[in-house]
Write a protein that holds these residues in place. Structure first.
Motif, PDB file in Angstrom:
ATOM      1  N   SER A  79       0.467  -1.299   0.048  1.00 48.64           N
ATOM      2  CA  SER A  79      -0.330  -0.061   0.110  1.00 48.64           C
ATOM      3  C   SER A  79       1.096   1.272  -0.299  1.00 48.64           C
ATOM      4  N   GLY A  80       2.117   1.416   0.339  1.00 41.18           N
ATOM      5  CA  GLY A  80       2.938   2.385   0.042  1.00 41.18           C
ATOM      6  C   GLY A  80       3.718   2.444   1.366  1.00 41.18           C
ATOM      7  N   THR A 223       8.466   5.951 -15.450  1.00 38.80           N
ATOM      8  CA  THR A 223       6.848   6.455 -15.542  1.00 38.80           C
ATOM      9  C   THR A 223       6.141   5.504 -15.632  1.00 38.80           C
ATOM     10  N   LYS A 224       5.094   6.144 -15.776  1.00 37.28           N
ATOM     11  CA  LYS A 224       3.446   5.021 -15.832  1.00 37.28           C
ATOM     12  C   LYS A 224       3.718   3.776 -17.149  1.00 37.28           C
ATOM     13  N   ASN A 234      -0.545  -7.521 -19.131  1.00 37.12           N
ATOM     14  CA  ASN A 234      -1.363  -8.334 -18.743  1.00 37.12           C
ATOM     15  C   ASN A 234      -2.457  -8.016 -17.888  1.00 37.12           C
ATOM     16  N   ASN A 235      -1.187  -7.833 -16.694  1.00 42.57           N
ATOM     17  CA  ASN A 235      -2.011  -7.446 -15.078  1.00 42.57           C
ATOM     18  C   ASN A 235      -3.249  -6.875 -15.361  1.00 42.57           C
ATOM     19  N   THR A 236      -4.688  -7.691 -15.733  1.00 43.89           N
ATOM     20  CA  THR A 236      -5.865  -6.649 -15.598  1.00 43.89           C
ATOM     21  C   THR A 236      -6.945  -6.340 -14.574  1.00 43.89           C
ATOM     22  N   GLY A 237      -6.124  -6.716 -13.481  1.00 46.24           N
ATOM     23  CA  GLY A 237      -6.737  -6.460 -11.795  1.00 46.24           C
ATOM     24  C   GLY A 237      -5.652  -5.302 -11.818  1.00 46.24           C
ATOM     25  N   ALA A 238      -5.033  -5.206 -12.600  1.00 48.84           N
ATOM     26  CA  ALA A 238      -4.325  -3.425 -11.767  1.00 48.84           C
ATOM     27  C   ALA A 238      -4.607  -2.744 -12.332  1.00 48.84           C
ATOM     28  N   PHE A 239      -4.433  -1.365 -11.538  1.00 50.83           N
ATOM     29  CA  PHE A 239      -3.893   0.459 -11.996  1.00 50.83           C
ATOM     30  C   PHE A 239      -3.126   1.149 -11.817  1.00 50.83           C
ATOM     31  N   CYS A 240      -2.282   1.693 -12.118  1.00 48.01           N
ATOM     32  CA  CYS A 240      -1.178   2.694 -11.989  1.00 48.01           C
ATOM     33  C   CYS A 240      -1.984   3.856 -11.585  1.00 48.01           C
ATOM     34  N   SER A 241      -1.333   4.591 -10.935  1.00 47.36           N
ATOM     35  CA  SER A 241      -1.573   6.477 -11.359  1.00 47.36           C
ATOM     36  C   SER A 241      -0.353   6.680 -11.460  1.00 47.36           C
ATOM     37  N   THR A 250      10.619  14.677 -10.150  1.00 47.15           N
ATOM     38  CA  THR A 250      10.060  13.399 -11.251  1.00 47.15           C
ATOM     39  C   THR A 250       9.159  13.018 -11.133  1.00 47.15           C
ATOM     40  N   SER A 251       9.389  11.765 -11.836  1.00 49.75           N
ATOM     41  CA  SER A 251       7.439  11.295 -12.113  1.00 49.75           C
ATOM     42  C   SER A 251       7.445   9.767 -10.551  1.00 49.75           C
ATOM     43  N   ILE A 252       6.329   9.948  -9.860  1.00 48.20           N
ATOM     44  CA  ILE A 252       5.919   9.205  -9.067  1.00 48.20           C
ATOM     45  C   ILE A 252       4.667   8.381  -9.630  1.00 48.20           C
ATOM     46  N   VAL A 253       4.878   7.142  -8.931  1.00 50.83           N
ATOM     47  CA  VAL A 253       3.908   6.157  -9.864  1.00 50.83           C
ATOM     48  C   VAL A 253       3.753   5.370  -8.708  1.00 50.83           C
ATOM     49  N   ARG A 254       2.267   5.168  -8.060  1.00 47.87           N
ATOM     50  CA  ARG A 254       1.949   3.507  -7.178  1.00 47.87           C
ATOM     51  C   ARG A 254       0.738   3.085  -8.224  1.00 47.87           C
TER      52      ARG A 254
END
Length: 722
Positions: A79-80, A223-224, A234-241, A250-254
């Motif tokens: 969760s970070g 980057t995302k 191929n991970n259909t159950g995941a999403f990134c912001s 800098t870019s931050i991806v979670r």
């Protein structure tokens, strides 16, 4: 029977898939544990098992350490957050163990919401510092019965705690005993998980060297698109912001698993579907049948089943879907129209409610009863006009933040540039007092005082509108000097005279005496011609003509606070004189009121100055530029005046009117001689000053201020030059 077989097979497939996902917390072929700690990707133990070197984990004899910051890991959450062991800084008589944490350019920072700065020990002022040894937070622990009776809500007996600033990357601490409270006890300071340090439990073992703390983490410098392309296409159950951090460029991806999925969102296929039908708590089918779908489930009746779902059931679902869709469409159109009507009506009611709660009717009554009417004295701004002026309170318009509110730069419809202060809170019990002070401030007309143009009371918290001052604060010009245009001795003397004149006007020339109560160099602004403007009357108080003081809870700024006010809680006009004396010291020496670069006994500029005068070393601490431009006799005359302003006894300090006269005399005599006979007889006990200042400097709580400008110290009318 057929359905039960299908259900069992489906459940077994789901269980197998879930177990596979659980085993894939790390990349395939990589270790996923060190000791009892699970190491999920993007973290990893061996090369090629982590996202990049910043997430490498060093497993030392079954104990995991984050390699880049060398902190022991206790738990990693997708969760970070990461729970680590944070060092304890201890200080005992004759022995001081200093440990610090520098997260540097790592993807980690101390969690503002999960951690607290805590100090254990008796009668201590403990300060958390940054890389530049500047104070950023602190608290006071009291042990004797005298201070226990004060019932400090922000500290406990034998320990104290306070919150930490956001995005904290560095931790260190320093402490000093309160004046007159020397003992042989030790002091322990640390950043710790607030869930671990429970105030209702006994204090932790003082011998411990490390405590649990929580770090935030994310994927930086990426980057995302890169993550999606490498790991979870191929991970259909995941999403990134993806967000962009302007401060670090800098870019931050979670990444997260979607609703109805669980697992590791940073792995290919890492988020597996949750079988809600396997757990009655996860579905609401009750006694009806349940069919699991990807990310959700379907409830059905037994008579509709033929090989799982028959055509009758499908037609029923289609009819229900189409009918529901049409109904939802009409419902949305009607709801939108109704929403607009209700919203407009509610906005009007809210504005009326806030206007009354913030004292709008009282303000209208007072302004209409004054000569000249409302428009000439104080304008009541519309909230929409101020929203438009500040571009809906755009982050790029922020001039400063502080404990009392945030200040924005705005442009009114007539082209005037203004500063809009958006308050954080308003105590309903003090509404009448606030309105009285707004009326008084609106009638102040002095060229060296920032003018209040108006206010808006139809928002949740009041908005104040000031004239905009463009050339920054006196603090910036003293301590971050422009080499191309430094403050000359003549300019410093003129600024001191202008500020003294403004305070003299507030104390004795305005219709009702006003005490500013927070005089400091960050509240003195300079316009484009370097004329001084006294600002920020957020803590000011007006008094009746026959009053000599106001009794309040002690508040002020660290380094400027009058020791007599701290001890008695009675603020007089001489308390403003004391604070002005500290400003004179800044102008003379170019040094900050509190500095941790000086020795412990000389951290206060006031004590440093008095001790230097006592030892006849005053000229050694004067700003070299002043020594080049000003005459020695002029400098000494101003120094002796500052010494009188800083007298421990308020009765022995001059009034601001007397200060103006003496400063004008110094300016008029430039190039001539000034006798010292008027100053040699001034009594001053330097030892007593050190003790009194040490006591006054422990004023903490929501008013703790190291006098170092930061996001916590509002500079209300300052032009943002970045």
């Amino acid at each position: 029977m057929g359905f039960q077989l299908v259900f069992q097979v489906t459940f077994l497939l789901w269980l197998t898939k879930t177990l596979q996902v659980a085993a894939q917390g790390a990349l395939p072929g990589c270790l996923d544990e060190c000791g009892n700690v699970t190491i999920p990707y993007p973290f990893g133990i061996n090369p090629g098992c982590y996202f990049n070197d910043r997430y490498a984990v060093d497993c030392r004899n079954g104990t995991p350490f984050i390699a880049g910051i060398n902190l022991e890991v206790q738990e990693i959450s997708l969760s970070g957050t990461v729970q680590v062991r944070s060092p304890v800084v201890s200080s005992c008589p004759g022995v001081e163990i200093r440990r610090f944490v520098d997260l540097g350019n790592s993807p980690f920072n101390f969690s503002e919401s999960s951690n607290r700065f805590i100090a254990v020990g008796c009668n201590n002022l403990v300060v958390m510092t940054d890389l530049n040894h500047s104070a950023i937070a602190g608290c006071v622990s009291i042990c004797d019965d005298e201070h226990r009776a004060l019932n400090f809500s922000f500290s406990g007996i034998n320990y104290c705690q306070t919150t930490i600033p956001p995005n904290l990357k560095f931790f260190n601490a320093t402490s000093q005993k309160l004046y007159g409270k020397s003992d042989s006890s030790c002091t322990f300071a640390f950043l710790a998980d607030k869930q671990w340090f429970n105030l209702s439990d006994p204090l932790p073992d003082k011998a411990m060297k490390y405590v649990p703390a929580v770090l935030n983490w994310a994927l930086y410098n990426t980057t995302k698109t890169e993550i999606l392309g490498v790991r979870i296409r191929n991970n259909t159950g995941a999403f990134c912001s993806e967000t962009y951090d302007n401060s670090s460029e800098t870019s931050i991806v979670r990444c997260f698993c979607k609703r109805g999925f669980q697992g590791n969102p940073y792995l290919t296929g890492g988020c597996a579907d949750i079988n809600e039908c396997a757990n009655a708590i996860l579905n609401d089918c009750n006694r009806a049948g349940c069919i699991n779908t990807e990310g959700y489930y379907i409830c059905y009746n037994d008579d509709t089943i033929i090989d799982g779902i028959n055509s009758k059931f499908q037609r029923k679902m289609i009819i229900i879907g189409v009918g529901t869709g049409v109904g939802v469409l009409f419902l949305l159109i009607g709801s939108w129209w109704l929403y607009k009507v209700v919203k407009k009506r509610n906005n009007m009611k809210r504005k009326e409610k806030f206007f009354k709660r913030n004292g709008g009717l009282l303000l209208q009554e007072k302004l209409s009863s004054t000569d000249g009417g409302v428009d000439q004295k104080m304008k009541l701004f519309d909230s929409k006009d101020l929203e438009k002026a500040t571009d809906h309170y755009n982050e790029n318009r922020i001039l400063g933040r502080g404990g009392q509110g945030t200040v924005y730069k705005g442009m009114l419809s007539d082209g005037r540039i203004v500063a809009v202060k958006k308050s954080k809170m308003m105590d309903e019990e003090k509404v009448e007092q606030f309105i009285n002070e707004v009326v008084i401030l609106s009638q102040i007309n002095h060229r060296n005082i920032v003018k209040v143009l108006g206010c808006c009371l139809e928002t949740e918290f009041p908005l104040l509108v000031y004239e905009f001052i463009s050339n920054g604060t006196l603090f910036q010009h003293i301590h971050d000097q422009n080499e191309e245009f430094p403050l000359s001795w003549e300019m410093r003397l003129r600024i001191a005279i202008e500020v003294a004149g403004a305070l003299s006007y507030l104390h004795s020339a305005s219709s009702i005496p006003i005490y500013h109560r927070d005089i400091k160099s960050t509240n003195i602004l300079l316009d484009d011609k370097y004329r001084a403007k006294v600002a920020d009357f957020g803590t000011s108080r007006s008094i009746a003509i026959d009053q000599t003081h106001v009794t309040t809870v002690v508040q002020g700024t660290f380094g400027y606070l009058d020791p007599e006010y701290f001890q008695s809680s009675q603020f007089t006009e001489k308390s403003d004189v004391y604070s002005f004396g500290v400003v004179i010291l800044e102008l003379l020496t170019g040094q900050k009121p509190i500095s941790f670069t000086r020795s412990q006994g000389d951290r206060s500029l006031t004590t440093y100055f008095i001790q230097s005068m006592k030892e006849n070393h005053l000229l050694e601490i004067i700003d070299p530029q002043i020594l080049k431009e000003g005459g020695k006799e002029e400098i000494m005359a101003v120094a002796f005046l500052a010494k009188r302003c800083l007298n421990l006894s308020g009765r022995k300090r001059p009034t601001m009117k007397e200060v103006v006269v003496e400063l004008e005399g110094v300016r008029m005599s430039q190039g001539g001689t000034i006798g010292e006979e008027n100053y040699e007889g001034v009594e001053y006990n330097a030892t007593e000053l050190v003790g009194a200042w040490d006591a006054a400097s422990t004023s903490t709580g929501s008013y703790f201020d190291s006098s170092i400008p930061s996001s916590l110290d509002v500079q209300p009318l300052l032009l943002n030059k970045s």
